[in-house]
Design a protein around this motif. Structure first.
Motif, PDB file in Angstrom:
ATOM      1  N   ASP A 147       0.815  -1.225   0.000  1.00  0.00           N
ATOM      2  CA  ASP A 147       0.000   0.000   0.000  1.00  0.00           C
ATOM      3  C   ASP A 147       0.847   1.273   0.000  1.00  0.00           C
ATOM      4  OD1 ASP A 147       0.897  -0.032   2.596  1.00  0.00           O
ATOM      5  OD2 ASP A 147      -1.062  -0.434   3.510  1.00  0.00           O
ATOM      6  N   ASP A 148       2.170   1.128  -0.068  1.00  0.00           N
ATOM      7  CA  ASP A 148       3.027   2.306  -0.231  1.00  0.00           C
ATOM      8  C   ASP A 148       3.111   2.757  -1.683  1.00  0.00           C
ATOM      9  OD1 ASP A 148       3.624   2.589   2.434  1.00  0.00           O
ATOM     10  OD2 ASP A 148       5.448   1.391   2.345  1.00  0.00           O
ATOM     11  N   PHE A 149       2.710   1.867  -2.605  1.00  0.00           N
ATOM     12  CA  PHE A 149       2.719   2.253  -4.013  1.00  0.00           C
ATOM     13  C   PHE A 149       1.598   3.260  -4.263  1.00  0.00           C
ATOM     14  CE2 PHE A 149       4.777  -1.927  -4.120  1.00  0.00           C
ATOM     15  CZ  PHE A 149       5.906  -1.628  -4.861  1.00  0.00           C
ATOM     16  N   PRO A 150       1.889   4.388  -4.929  1.00  0.00           N
ATOM     17  CA  PRO A 150       0.908   5.468  -5.100  1.00  0.00           C
ATOM     18  C   PRO A 150      -0.421   5.020  -5.701  1.00  0.00           C
ATOM     19  CG  PRO A 150       3.084   6.217  -5.755  1.00  0.00           C
ATOM     20  CD  PRO A 150       3.205   4.745  -5.489  1.00  0.00           C
ATOM     21  N   LEU A 151      -0.393   4.198  -6.736  1.00  0.00           N
ATOM     22  CA  LEU A 151      -1.627   3.772  -7.382  1.00  0.00           C
ATOM     23  C   LEU A 151      -2.483   2.939  -6.440  1.00  0.00           C
ATOM     24  CD1 LEU A 151      -3.376   3.677  -9.903  1.00  0.00           C
ATOM     25  CD2 LEU A 151      -2.086   1.661 -10.656  1.00  0.00           C
ATOM     26  N   VAL A 152      -1.848   2.007  -5.738  1.00  0.00           N
ATOM     27  CA  VAL A 152      -2.573   1.148  -4.788  1.00  0.00           C
ATOM     28  C   VAL A 152      -3.175   1.998  -3.684  1.00  0.00           C
ATOM     29  CG1 VAL A 152      -2.340  -0.732  -3.130  1.00  0.00           C
ATOM     30  CG2 VAL A 152      -1.103  -0.831  -5.306  1.00  0.00           C
ATOM     31  N   ASN A 153      -2.391   2.956  -3.177  1.00  0.00           N
ATOM     32  CA  ASN A 153      -2.819   3.821  -2.086  1.00  0.00           C
ATOM     33  C   ASN A 153      -4.044   4.646  -2.457  1.00  0.00           C
ATOM     34  OD1 ASN A 153      -2.742   6.284  -0.266  1.00  0.00           O
ATOM     35  ND2 ASN A 153      -1.042   5.117   0.596  1.00  0.00           N
ATOM     36  N   ARG A 154      -4.189   4.962  -3.742  1.00  0.00           N
ATOM     37  CA  ARG A 154      -5.318   5.782  -4.191  1.00  0.00           C
ATOM     38  C   ARG A 154      -6.555   4.951  -4.529  1.00  0.00           C
ATOM     39  NH1 ARG A 154      -3.654  11.035  -5.469  1.00  0.00           N
ATOM     40  NH2 ARG A 154      -1.389  11.315  -5.372  1.00  0.00           N
ATOM     41  N   GLN A 160      -3.090   1.770   7.202  1.00  0.00           N
ATOM     42  CA  GLN A 160      -2.455   2.985   7.698  1.00  0.00           C
ATOM     43  C   GLN A 160      -2.248   3.933   6.520  1.00  0.00           C
ATOM     44  OE1 GLN A 160       1.005   2.544  10.160  1.00  0.00           O
ATOM     45  NE2 GLN A 160      -0.078   1.377  11.720  1.00  0.00           N
ATOM     46  N   GLN A 161      -3.019   5.014   6.528  1.00  0.00           N
ATOM     47  CA  GLN A 161      -2.951   5.964   5.421  1.00  0.00           C
ATOM     48  C   GLN A 161      -1.683   6.818   5.574  1.00  0.00           C
ATOM     49  OE1 GLN A 161      -2.951   7.227   2.429  1.00  0.00           O
ATOM     50  NE2 GLN A 161      -5.193   7.165   2.301  1.00  0.00           N
ATOM     51  N   SER A 162      -0.782   6.727   4.585  1.00  0.00           N
ATOM     52  CA  SER A 162       0.487   7.454   4.659  1.00  0.00           C
ATOM     53  C   SER A 162       0.585   8.589   3.650  1.00  0.00           C
ATOM     54  CB  SER A 162       1.656   6.478   4.436  1.00  0.00           C
ATOM     55  OG  SER A 162       1.545   5.855   3.162  1.00  0.00           O
ATOM     56  N   ARG A 163      -0.421   8.749   2.789  1.00  0.00           N
ATOM     57  CA  ARG A 163      -0.376   9.774   1.737  1.00  0.00           C
ATOM     58  C   ARG A 163      -0.807  11.125   2.308  1.00  0.00           C
ATOM     59  NH1 ARG A 163      -4.372  10.902  -2.109  1.00  0.00           N
ATOM     60  NH2 ARG A 163      -5.475   8.986  -1.529  1.00  0.00           N
ATOM     61  N   SER A 164       0.118  12.063   2.386  1.00  0.00           N
ATOM     62  CA  SER A 164      -0.148  13.358   3.024  1.00  0.00           C
ATOM     63  C   SER A 164      -1.266  14.132   2.344  1.00  0.00           C
ATOM     64  CB  SER A 164       1.126  14.207   3.040  1.00  0.00           C
ATOM     65  OG  SER A 164       2.120  13.613   3.837  1.00  0.00           O
ATOM     66  N   SER A 165      -1.359  14.034   1.013  1.00  0.00           N
ATOM     67  CA  SER A 165      -2.375  14.798   0.283  1.00  0.00           C
ATOM     68  C   SER A 165      -3.797  14.363   0.641  1.00  0.00           C
ATOM     69  CB  SER A 165      -2.162  14.655  -1.231  1.00  0.00           C
ATOM     70  OG  SER A 165      -2.245  13.293  -1.628  1.00  0.00           O
ATOM     71  N   TYR A 166      -3.945  13.156   1.137  1.00  0.00           N
ATOM     72  CA  TYR A 166      -5.260  12.652   1.556  1.00  0.00           C
ATOM     73  C   TYR A 166      -5.857  13.528   2.648  1.00  0.00           C
ATOM     74  CZ  TYR A 166      -8.663   9.390   3.665  1.00  0.00           C
ATOM     75  OH  TYR A 166      -9.805   8.803   4.180  1.00  0.00           O
ATOM     76  N   PHE A 167      -4.995  14.098   3.469  1.00  0.00           N
ATOM     77  CA  PHE A 167      -5.454  14.793   4.673  1.00  0.00           C
ATOM     78  C   PHE A 167      -5.780  16.272   4.447  1.00  0.00           C
ATOM     79  CE2 PHE A 167      -3.105  11.081   6.065  1.00  0.00           C
ATOM     80  CZ  PHE A 167      -4.003  10.527   6.966  1.00  0.00           C
ATOM     81  N   VAL A 219     -14.649  10.393  11.922  1.00  0.00           N
ATOM     82  CA  VAL A 219     -14.517  11.491  10.967  1.00  0.00           C
ATOM     83  C   VAL A 219     -13.220  12.269  11.198  1.00  0.00           C
ATOM     84  CG1 VAL A 219     -15.505  13.699  10.223  1.00  0.00           C
ATOM     85  CG2 VAL A 219     -16.999  11.733  10.619  1.00  0.00           C
ATOM     86  N   TYR A 220     -12.564  12.583  10.088  1.00  0.00           N
ATOM     87  CA  TYR A 220     -11.370  13.420  10.109  1.00  0.00           C
ATOM     88  C   TYR A 220     -11.685  14.750   9.438  1.00  0.00           C
ATOM     89  CZ  TYR A 220      -7.151  15.517   8.243  1.00  0.00           C
ATOM     90  OH  TYR A 220      -6.179  16.421   7.896  1.00  0.00           O
ATOM     91  N   THR A 221     -11.224  15.857  10.036  1.00  0.00           N
ATOM     92  CA  THR A 221     -11.381  17.175   9.420  1.00  0.00           C
ATOM     93  C   THR A 221     -10.045  17.906   9.421  1.00  0.00           C
ATOM     94  OG1 THR A 221     -12.413  19.365   9.571  1.00  0.00           O
ATOM     95  CG2 THR A 221     -12.151  18.146  11.636  1.00  0.00           C
ATOM     96  N   PRO A 222      -9.673  18.528   8.301  1.00  0.00           N
ATOM     97  CA  PRO A 222      -8.424  19.290   8.252  1.00  0.00           C
ATOM     98  C   PRO A 222      -8.549  20.679   8.877  1.00  0.00           C
ATOM     99  CG  PRO A 222      -9.505  19.394   6.128  1.00  0.00           C
ATOM    100  CD  PRO A 222     -10.346  18.481   6.985  1.00  0.00           C
ATOM    101  N   GLU A 223      -9.758  21.064   9.269  1.00  0.00           N
ATOM    102  CA  GLU A 223      -9.983  22.424   9.772  1.00  0.00           C
ATOM    103  C   GLU A 223      -9.462  22.615  11.197  1.00  0.00           C
ATOM    104  OE1 GLU A 223     -11.051  24.705   7.694  1.00  0.00           O
ATOM    105  OE2 GLU A 223     -11.107  23.113   6.202  1.00  0.00           O
ATOM    106  N   ALA A 224      -9.341  21.511  11.940  1.00  0.00           N
ATOM    107  CA  ALA A 224      -8.766  21.583  13.289  1.00  0.00           C
ATOM    108  C   ALA A 224      -7.329  21.101  13.216  1.00  0.00           C
ATOM    109  CB  ALA A 224      -9.568  20.709  14.253  1.00  0.00           C
ATOM    110  N   LYS A 225      -6.402  21.906  13.701  1.00  0.00           N
ATOM    111  CA  LYS A 225      -4.977  21.579  13.551  1.00  0.00           C
ATOM    112  C   LYS A 225      -4.307  21.409  14.911  1.00  0.00           C
ATOM    113  CE  LYS A 225      -4.466  23.719   8.995  1.00  0.00           C
ATOM    114  NZ  LYS A 225      -5.915  23.867   8.780  1.00  0.00           N
ATOM    115  N   ILE A 226      -3.498  20.339  14.996  1.00  0.00           N
ATOM    116  CA  ILE A 226      -2.801  19.997  16.232  1.00  0.00           C
ATOM    117  C   ILE A 226      -1.360  19.620  15.903  1.00  0.00           C
ATOM    118  CG2 ILE A 226      -2.752  18.479  18.258  1.00  0.00           C
ATOM    119  CD1 ILE A 226      -5.897  18.379  16.258  1.00  0.00           C
ATOM    120  N   VAL A 227      -0.406  20.284  16.507  1.00  0.00           N
ATOM    121  CA  VAL A 227       0.999  19.917  16.346  1.00  0.00           C
ATOM    122  C   VAL A 227       1.279  18.716  17.242  1.00  0.00           C
ATOM    123  CG1 VAL A 227       3.407  20.645  16.633  1.00  0.00           C
ATOM    124  CG2 VAL A 227       1.679  22.274  15.809  1.00  0.00           C
ATOM    125  N   HIS A 228       1.897  17.683  16.659  1.00  0.00           N
ATOM    126  CA  HIS A 228       2.193  16.460  17.412  1.00  0.00           C
ATOM    127  C   HIS A 228       3.667  16.107  17.299  1.00  0.00           C
ATOM    128  CE1 HIS A 228       1.786  11.832  17.877  1.00  0.00           C
ATOM    129  NE2 HIS A 228       1.998  12.394  19.052  1.00  0.00           N
TER     130      HIS A 228
END
Length: 303
Positions: A147-154, A160-167, A219-228
């Motif tokens: 699932d690290d391959f870009p096509l498979v991931n999409r 475990q979602q590792s693609r940053s653009s998803y978020f 549910v995930y929302t990008p509108e709330a931001k938390i530094v981790h």
């Protein structure tokens, strides 16, 4: 202003980080009454005294021993007065307004059981979290790096979602990381709190599995931001071992017994693959040692 949101932070020998997390938590809402609860798991670094001095209004629960992440969260929830429970790691800094965004997400629909926001690294880059609820197929894809391959991931949501653009967009996910999650207190009570058999790692997946079975959405929302500050409160080596232990426990609790030997085989094969790649080819002795220990424990457990 009456207390609407209870922010619960578990602390263990992270004095400076916890102080930062508490300060950010108090500043995270503009429109909702807050209380901040710190459950200290028997710290020996002066955390308790420092927190009392810095935050007189803080609800500090002092435990004599470290009962684990789940037990401490449940202890904090017992004392919480708010309608909403916001579980927050001690190595986080929540940005202003993020608490209000998460409350708004929960209020969108009674079907939303748990919400989380965008996790950020110190440099401002996106820190991936969560993914699909586990099954043998997506665990195999994860352990074999498929699932690290870009096509498979999409094509499908990986374990475990590792693609940053998803978020960058709002999503319904199978599970979301327990780093910073908010729930209604009524829903938390309905599904039965955090599983205290899990000391650390996997408790968020297990919780989301029960939410899913009860008909709730994660549910995930990008509108709330938390530094981790990822793994600052635990450690990367412990995380790798904890992930494997957590999956084994989850399978015993939620899946048919016949699947467990196949899961062990998948995890064992993945551990040896990581020994080969990280330890032998890339010369990372720490990862080689970690995954060798994991492989040995899986081999012994499978006998």
């Amino acid at each position: 202003m009456p207390t609407e949101v209870s922010i619960i932070i578990v602390s263990y020998n992270t004095k400076a980080l916890t102080k930062q997390a508490v300060a950010a938590a108090y500043a995270s809402s503009q429109t909702h009454g807050l209380e901040v609860i710190v459950v200290d798991n028997g710290s020996t670094d002066g955390s308790q005294e420092a927190l009392k001095k810095a935050f007189p209004m803080l609800v500090l629960i002092q435990q004599k021993t470290n009962g684990g992440f789940s037990q401490a969260n449940n202890r904090g929830a017992q004392e919480a007065k708010g309608k909403y429970l916001f579980f927050l790691n001690s190595d986080t800094e929540i940005e202003q307004g993020a608490t209000d965004v998460l409350v708004k997400e929960l209020e969108r629909s009674s079907k939303v059981g748990i919400v989380s926001g965008m996790l950020l690294n110190e440099d401002g880059s996106v820190q991936p979290q969560g993914g699909a609820l586990p099954n043998l197929l997506n665990i195999k894809a994860w352990m074999m790096f498929v699932d690290d391959f870009p096509l498979v991931n999409r094509l499908f949501l990986p374990y475990q979602q590792s693609r940053s653009s998803y978020f960058t967009a709002r999503h319904q996910m199978g599970w979301i990381g327990g780093t910073a999650v908010m729930m209604r207190k009524t829903v938390f009570s309905q599904i039965g709190a955090w599983d205290e058999h899990i000391f650390l790692y996997g408790e968020d997946i297990e919780l989301c599995l029960r939410l899913h079975k009860a008909g709730f959405l994660s549910v995930y929302t990008p509108e709330a931001k938390i530094v981790h500050l990822k793994h600052q409160s635990a450690g990367a080596e412990r995380a790798a071992k904890g992930e494997v232990e957590g999956l084994l426990y989850i399978w015993k609790k939620h899946f048919p017994a016949w699947q467990l030997p196949f899961l062990r085989l998948i995890l064992l094969t993945g551990a040896w693959l990581r020994i080969l790649i990280f330890g032998i080819l890339l010369g990372d002795d720490e990862k080689k040692r970690t995954y060798t220990e994991i492989a040995r424990s899986l081999a012994v457990a499978g006998r």
